[in-house]
Design an enzyme around this catalytic site. Structure first.
Site, PDB file in Angstrom:
ATOM      1  CE  LYS A 171      85.250  57.471 -15.885  1.00  0.00           C
ATOM      2  NZ  LYS A 171      85.185  56.389 -14.851  1.00  0.00           N
ATOM      3  CB  SER A 210      82.581  58.238 -12.659  1.00  0.00           C
ATOM      4  OG  SER A 210      83.673  57.322 -12.814  1.00  0.00           O
ATOM      5  CB  SER A 218      83.269  54.091 -12.272  1.00  0.00           C
ATOM      6  OG  SER A 218      83.151  54.929 -11.156  1.00  0.00           O
TER       7      SER A 218
END
Length: 530
Positions: free
Chosen positions: A147, A224, A248
């Protein structure tokens, strides 16, 4: 050549070139049986197809290289067309046309386009590999999507925002959480996109686009950790290194049928990870199966701090009924079948503080910390954030220190009450309040889903608990996760319990409950109904 077919095809191509949504909708046979498929999945029904078209910017400009028509009787014809995008490459479209009272219309379409070298909605940068792991180890051969919040040596953190990336400097060393995976033999296949500053659970980014959800074509991927999750779901990576502040990891896992683990707060180092709200930020992983997920966890956690947790389970009616009706039905059906099969026993019904109060406390403290972390940058870069994230930072900017301090006191007291209510049990709850919403859903609907989902996912954040989302439930064909929330530092034991429940669900082949009421007969579920 059937009369009128060629002119209908040419008119359709003209509408594509102009991105004339009204005309394009008219070219497909109306109704629930019309099909359109591409590499991202299958859209079923003319409404779903129209919604997909409305959510994209248009198609690449192209010319037709060749056209092949095969008549099927007098009222149907198959067209296979080869096209040449002006930007290069080649595409192939197969369509079944039917003659209707309104003229020739498309019943089924299959689109094959030139595969992009890198899907920018998923990847910020990729390699083969980007960073190689050490030889051997428990994660040898595992490809990791990182990420875009983690330090990767030689690369800057972009946080899902081009302006932030432009001013960032490359990291001189990788984050310890990434280093642990590299030492275990995993390799980084790329740095994957995130919602801006990880301040979202939708999975949409106005700058890089919305990653695909291969399990729900036309649906949001969840955020996210949207890019890493999509990479794993598509098979482009085996493991995602991600963060979970308020869901997330668990939300994209639920939306895309993946396994996801949010670790106990502080159990994995957050050094070298861009913060959002440090009181809640955790490191975790997503994978397609529990084996890789557990191996990554074992390589990253301090096993000496890991605690066993007995198979004592709890359900809270508030967390069930906070979800929509389809999720409620799928969840209670799963609990019922697991009880009757012996995979669950002595499930206790517990009460918690009102979820709305817990969410408000969490939301305020999270916002105050997000503003402390990024407020100066946001103020200095007006107009660079997407509207949804911009509105959250605007709310955060209004919270003064006295208000935040009061909510911190509420947060500590709520955590103590959560500990007392759970009393070492594992809480079972839906991973999200709904399945993946459509990309074309209104802003109001997305916000309502976000609020309902965060009222469930914030429980782990408030308590600092580990939480696992396992796949296996389904609502109207879309995946839904079952979450297990356990005592702090019971991460590995929680994964083992989740794997056992997953086997129980697989043995019973969880039905697709649609949106109706499930057949509920188990003791726990009867209590919930009462």
């Amino acid at each position: 050549m059937p009369a009128g077919l060629l002119s209908a095809f040419e008119d359709y191509e003209a509408a594509l070139a102009a991105n004339d949504l009204g005309a394009l909708a008219g070219f497909f046979v109306p109704g629930p049986h019309t099909l359109r498929g591409d590499a991202a999945g299958l859209l079923v029904g003319s409404d779903a197809i129209a919604g997909f078209r409305a959510g994209r910017p248009g198609v690449v400009r192209r010319s037709i290289r060749s056209l092949h028509v095969r008549a099927i009787g007098t009222d149907h014809a198959l067209i296979v067309s080869e096209n040449e995008p002006f930007a290069g490459g080649a595409g192939l479209v197969t369509q079944l046309w039917s003659r209707t009272a309104a003229g020739w219309r498309i019943e089924t379409a299959q689109v094959a386009a030139s595969a992009p070298a890198i899907d920018r909605s998923i990847w910020r940068v990729a390699g083969t590999p980007l960073v190689a792991g050490e030889v051997g180890g428990t994660l040898a051969g595992v490809r990791v999507a990182v990420k875009d919040l983690f330090d990767v040596a030689g690369f800057a953190v972009g946080a899902g925002n081009p302006a932030y990336l432009e001013s960032a400097t490359p990291a001189t060393a990788s984050a310890p959480s990434l280093t642990a995976l590299l030492r275990a033999g995993a390799s980084v296949i790329g740095i994957a996109q995130t919602d801006e500053f990880a301040y979202s659970i939708a999975g949409a980014n106005v700058h890089s686009g919305t990653p695909p959800n291969p399990r729900v074509p036309g649906g949001l991927p969840g955020g996210s950790s949207s890019g890493p999750a999509a990479a794993v779901a598509l098979g482009q990576a085996d493991l995602a290194l991600a963060t979970d502040t308020a869901g997330s990891i668990r939300v994209p896992a639920s939306y895309q049928g993946l396994w996801g683990l949010r670790t106990s707060h502080g159990a994995v180092s957050r050094d070298g990870v861009l913060p959002l709200a440090p009181s809640f930020d955790t490191v975790g992983w997503l994978a397609r199966g529990p084996e890789v997920l557990r191996t990554a966890a074992a390589a990253s956690l301090d096993t000496d701090r890991q605690l066993p947790v007995p198979a004592r389970f709890a359900v809270c009616a508030q967390t069930v009924f906070a979800a929509d009706e389809g999720v409620q039905a799928a969840f209670v059906d799963a609990v019922d079948r697991l009880e009757r099969s012996g995979h669950l026993s002595a499930v206790e019904i517990i009460s918690l503080d009102p979820l709305a109060d817990l969410f408000e406390t969490f939301r305020t403290v999270q916002a105050a910390e997000a503003w402390r972390a990024h407020g100066d940058w946001v103020d200095a870069h007006p107009g660079t954030l997407g509207p949804d994230v911009r509105s959250r930072f605007a709310f955060a900017s209004l919270i003064d220190e006295d208000e935040a301090a009061g909510h911190r006191i509420d947060l500590a007291e709520a955590r103590e009450r959560l500990d007392a209510a759970l009393d070492g049990r594992i809480l079972l709850l839906p991973s999200a309040s709904s399945t993946a919403p459509a990309r074309t859903a209104s802003g109001a609907k997305i916000e309502a889903i976000r609020t309902a989902t965060l009222s469930l996912t914030c429980l782990a954040a408030i308590g600092g608990y580990p939480a696992v989302s396992l796949p296996g439930l389904s609502v109207a064909g879309a995946p839904l996760g079952l979450s297990l929330l356990g005592p702090r530092h019971s991460d590995l034991a929680l994964l083992d319990h989740a794997a056992g429940l997953a086997q129980g669900l697989a043995a019973g082949l969880a039905p697709d409950v649609g949106t109706g009421t499930a057949g509920i007969v188990g003791n726990t579920v009867e209590t919930l109904r009462a």
